[in-house]
Scaffold this active site. Structure first.
Site, PDB file in Angstrom:
ATOM      1  N   LYS A   1     -17.393  -0.334   6.751  1.00 13.90           N
ATOM      2  CA  LYS A   1     -17.898  -1.367   5.851  1.00 13.90           C
ATOM      3  C   LYS A   1     -19.415  -1.213   5.652  1.00 13.90           C
ATOM      4  CE  LYS A   1     -17.094  -6.202   4.831  1.00 13.90           C
ATOM      5  NZ  LYS A   1     -16.440  -7.454   5.227  1.00 13.90           N
TER       6      LYS A   1
ATOM      7  N   MET B   1      24.510   8.258   0.972  1.00 11.70           N
ATOM      8  CA  MET B   1      24.421   9.573   1.616  1.00 11.70           C
ATOM      9  C   MET B   1      24.758   9.476   3.099  1.00 11.70           C
ATOM     10  SD  MET B   1      24.118  12.686   1.209  1.00 11.70           S
ATOM     11  CE  MET B   1      23.224  13.398  -0.166  1.00 11.70           C
TER      12      MET B   1
ATOM     13  N   GLU C   1       0.815  -1.223   0.000  1.00 11.03           N
ATOM     14  CA  GLU C   1       0.000   0.000   0.000  1.00 11.03           C
ATOM     15  C   GLU C   1       0.846   1.270   0.000  1.00 11.03           C
ATOM     16  OE1 GLU C   1      -0.435  -2.614   1.929  1.00 11.03           O
ATOM     17  OE2 GLU C   1      -2.512  -3.298   1.805  1.00 11.03           O
TER      18      GLU C   1
ATOM     19  N   PHE D   1     -11.371  -6.854  14.379  1.00  8.63           N
ATOM     20  CA  PHE D   1     -10.333  -7.379  13.496  1.00  8.63           C
ATOM     21  C   PHE D   1      -9.907  -6.314  12.473  1.00  8.63           C
ATOM     22  CE2 PHE D   1      -9.147  -9.700   9.542  1.00  8.63           C
ATOM     23  CZ  PHE D   1      -7.934 -10.188  10.012  1.00  8.63           C
ATOM     24  N   GLN D   2      -8.619  -6.069  12.397  1.00 11.25           N
ATOM     25  CA  GLN D   2      -8.032  -5.084  11.491  1.00 11.25           C
ATOM     26  C   GLN D   2      -8.583  -3.679  11.693  1.00 11.25           C
ATOM     27  OE1 GLN D   2      -8.059  -6.855   7.483  1.00 11.25           O
ATOM     28  NE2 GLN D   2      -6.032  -7.676   7.955  1.00 11.25           N
TER      29      GLN D   2
END
Ligand SMILES: Cc1cc2nc3c(=O)[nH]c(=O)nc-3n(C[C@H](O)[C@H](O)[C@H](O)COP(=O)(O)OP(=O)(O)OC[C@H]3O[C@@H](n4cnc5c(N)ncnc54)[C@H](O)[C@@H]3O)c2cc1C
Ligand SMILES: Cc1ncc(C[n+]2csc(CCOP(=O)(O)OP(=O)(O)O)c2C)c(N)n1
Ligand SMILES: [Mg+2]
Length: 594
Positions: free
Chosen positions: A185, A498, A73, A135-136
């Site tokens: 949802k 760097m 993502e 959940f999540q």
């Protein structure tokens, strides 16, 4: 289904009459989401599915929007960001709740720091279980509060349209930035009347359309007309506001030289006689000296980042400052402004231009020209070909080979990013895309994908370090799945270069955690079905770039460069802007590895 087809028109008609209720169609929140995105002009969206966003994914079958499946993502957010920076249009990313949403955080913060307009959509657990560690479940509006311009938690289908319309408006207007819409949802699954007009943005107190009072213009003109040693500091805001022609006209009319920030590169053609080049930590020494000796700084859409000012105590001590910026919060934040013109740069310059006198700063320009005299000291590209390959060679040759084509270079973060800024001469706006403010390693490959999707006619060159490339290289699969012609140049120095340079300069060469093992990049590319080659000598650079152009699929080139080269010149952190560490003179080659 093509948008222009008769079948599509029929389907549109059907869609809108479905579940008609009091004259307005009733749709699920998920369908309203896609309907609104279409109406906002979205053609492509970058994302990754999961449970809490599945109703939205299911409704995608009703939409003409093309979904690009990413591999992480974070990649989706950088792709949306690259898309936005390549065009100025809003880029859109979508993910599920919890880990999907938190994986977006780095990309959102990156867009926030560089004022890039993206909209991120996340699924959220059902509204009834919010706050129960379902959940999540992650409180992503809480997490992203400080790194979004605005965010929304949507718990009813009836709120979806308004949130989307407002998110696009907020992302793009004023100072652009990321907006997140978190949709439960059940809000995706339940239905509501879809009324586009009624969902128009309503934001009391949001003022993206400020403009300066006439007295401010008068005060600015007075300073401009009396200055003997003025410099324009050209920033990213020029590209954002589209003030390309206005800035050039202003500089030419007033005869004021222009120094650019990293994110401003391309705002004035590099070859323009008033273009001095990049300022700041790795800018040209004469540019920084010019700024330090100026009596007037005209900051156009730039925010005096610490990479640009060096020590604030000693910054441009004798200069008055005119700051033109759309965000009032930037005025006198780091550097005190004597005159502030708050508003859209393009509109302000259009107002200023007819009122500004023709300027003549011959002496000042000649003085700056003399400062340039030592350019060769820094120019490793002028070394005869000794068999060693320097990143400067690669970038310089890449520039030569791509300068006549419409090219977008997308860089990662590190030494290669600075060498690109120094050796690639950007002539056009939006021809460099890079993470400046957050300095996000892993940005280049996904942002390059977004840029290619946005501007398919342009050649896209991703220039990444061996370290940063490994952070998001999973997106190679996205390139292949989407059949995108993206060219990848890995500047492979075997180090987190760097950081190694800072260890060399400031930590007694204690190379802790910076030597870097990489996979065989050629084999890696080939595993994805990408044509891949290795380049070790300068003579091979141009043929490799030409071969990449000739090939109609993606190409990966592993440029194995000198390992312990450093970026010069450099302002040490906290030092005054003109106190730069210079390349050792006479030029030394540091290669000992062949
Ligand atoms: C390793 C590394 C080294 C770096 N070294 C350097 C360096 O040597 N030199 C350098 O310059 N940078 C350097 N940077 C980048 C630096 O950190 C900043 O990102 C950069 O200087 C910011 O440039 P900016 O102010 O032009 O753009 P931004 O940070 O994007 O700011 C844009 C400004 O324009 C304003 N604006 C937006 N839209 C409008 C509009 N329509 N009208 C008016 N104003 C508007 C915004 O409000 C904002 O204030 C480096 C970064 C990294 C990662
Ligand atoms: C996500 C992230 N982690 C750490 C850093 C700190 N950092 C800045 S530059 C750099 C080294 C980059 O190495 P590489 O990608 O190989 O590029 P090089 O400097 O060698 O060109 C690191 C670790 C960062 N900018 N971003
Ligand atoms: Mg490296």
């Amino acid at each position: 289904m093509g948008r222009g087809t008769a079948a599509f028109a029929l389907y549109e008609g059907l869609k809108m009459t479905e579940h008609k209720h009091h004259g307005k169609p009733k749709l699920t929140g998920a369908r309203i989401l896609w309907e609104c995105l279409e109406r906002e002009g979205v053609k492509t969206i970058f994302g990754y599915p999961g449970g809490a966003i599945l109703p939205a994914y299911d409704a995608l079958k009703h939409s003409s929007i093309h979904h690009i499946l990413v591999r992480h993502e974070q990649g989706a957010t950088h792709m949306a960001d690259g898309f936005a920076r390549a065009t100025g249009e809003v880029g859109v990313a979508i993910a599920t709740s919890g880990p999907g949403a938190t994986n977006m955080v780095t990309g959102i913060a990156t867009a926030m720091m560089d004022s890039s307009p993206i909209v991120c959509i996340t699924g959220q657990v059902g509204s009834k279980v919010l706050g129960s560690d379902a959940f999540q479940e992650t409180d992503i509006t809480g997490v992203t509060l400080p790194i979004t311009k605005h965010n929304y938690l949507v718990t009813h289908a009836s709120e979806v349209a308004h949130a989307v319309r407002e998110a696009f408006y907020v992302a793009k207007s004023g100072r652009p930035g990321p907006v997140l819409i978190d949709i439960t949802k059940d809000a995706q699954q339940s239905t509501a009347e879809f009324d586009w007009e009624a969902a128009a943005p309503r934001l009391r107190g949001y003022r993206p359309d400020l403009s300066p009072a006439n007295e401010e213009y008068e005060r600015a003109l007075k300073l401009i007309h009396s200055a003997k040693r003025p410099v324009i500091l050209a920033g990213h805001g020029i590209l954002v506001s589209g003030a390309i022609a206005e800035v050039q006209a202003f500089a030419e009319r007033t005869s004021i030289p222009v120094a650019l920030t990293l994110l401003g590169l391309g705002a004035l053609p590099a070859s323009h006689f008033l273009n001095l080049g990049m300022m700041g930590m790795h800018g040209e020494a004469w540019v920084n000296t010019t700024i330090q000796e100026a009596d007037l700084l005209l900051a156009f859409g730039m925010r005096f980042d610490d990479r640009v000012t060096g020590s604030l105590k000693t910054y441009a001590p004798n200069a008055k400052k005119i700051h033109v910026d759309i965000d009032p919060a930037e005025i006198s934040k780091n550097v005190k402004a004597d005159v502030a013109l708050v508003g859209d740069l393009r509109k302000i310059l259009q107002e200023l231009l007819p009122r500004v006198d023709l300027g003549d700063h011959r002496e000042w320009l000649q003085y700056i020209h003399r400062l340039k005299g030592d350019v060769a000291v820094r120019d490793i590209q002028n070394l005869p070909d000794s068999g060693h390959l320097y990143a400067a060679h690669v970038i310089n040759d890449l520039w030569h080979e791509t300068r006549d084509r419409e090219t977008v270079v997308v860089t990662d973060v590190g030494q290669h990013q600075m060498w690109e800024a120094q050796y690639y001469k950007h002539e056009r706006p939006r021809s460099l895309i890079t993470s400046g403010g957050l300095g996000t390693m892993g940005f280049a490959l996904p942002a390059g994908i977004g840029a290619k999707v946005a501007r398919p006619e342009a050649d896209v060159w991703v220039v990444a370090g061996d370290g940063g490339f490994q952070m998001t290289m999973a997106e190679l699969a996205t390139i292949v799945q989407e059949k995108l012609k993206v060219n990848i140049a890995i500047i492979n120095n075997g180090y987190l270069g760097m950081v190694r340079q800072w260890q060399e300069f400031f930590y007694e060469r204690n190379y802790e955690a910076t030597p870097l093992l990489s996979p065989d990049f050629v084999k890696l590319g080939e595993a994805y079905g990408i044509r891949s080659v290795v380049v070790k000598h300068r003579s091979e650079v141009v043929p490799a770039v030409r071969a990449a152009h000739a090939h109609d699929g993606p190409v990966l080139i592993d440029f194995q460069v000198e390992q312990e080269d450093s970026v010069y010149p450099m302002v040490a952190a906290g030092a005054a802007l003109h106190e730069m560490i210079r390349r050792p003179n006479p030029l030394e080659e540091t290669a000992a590895d062949e």
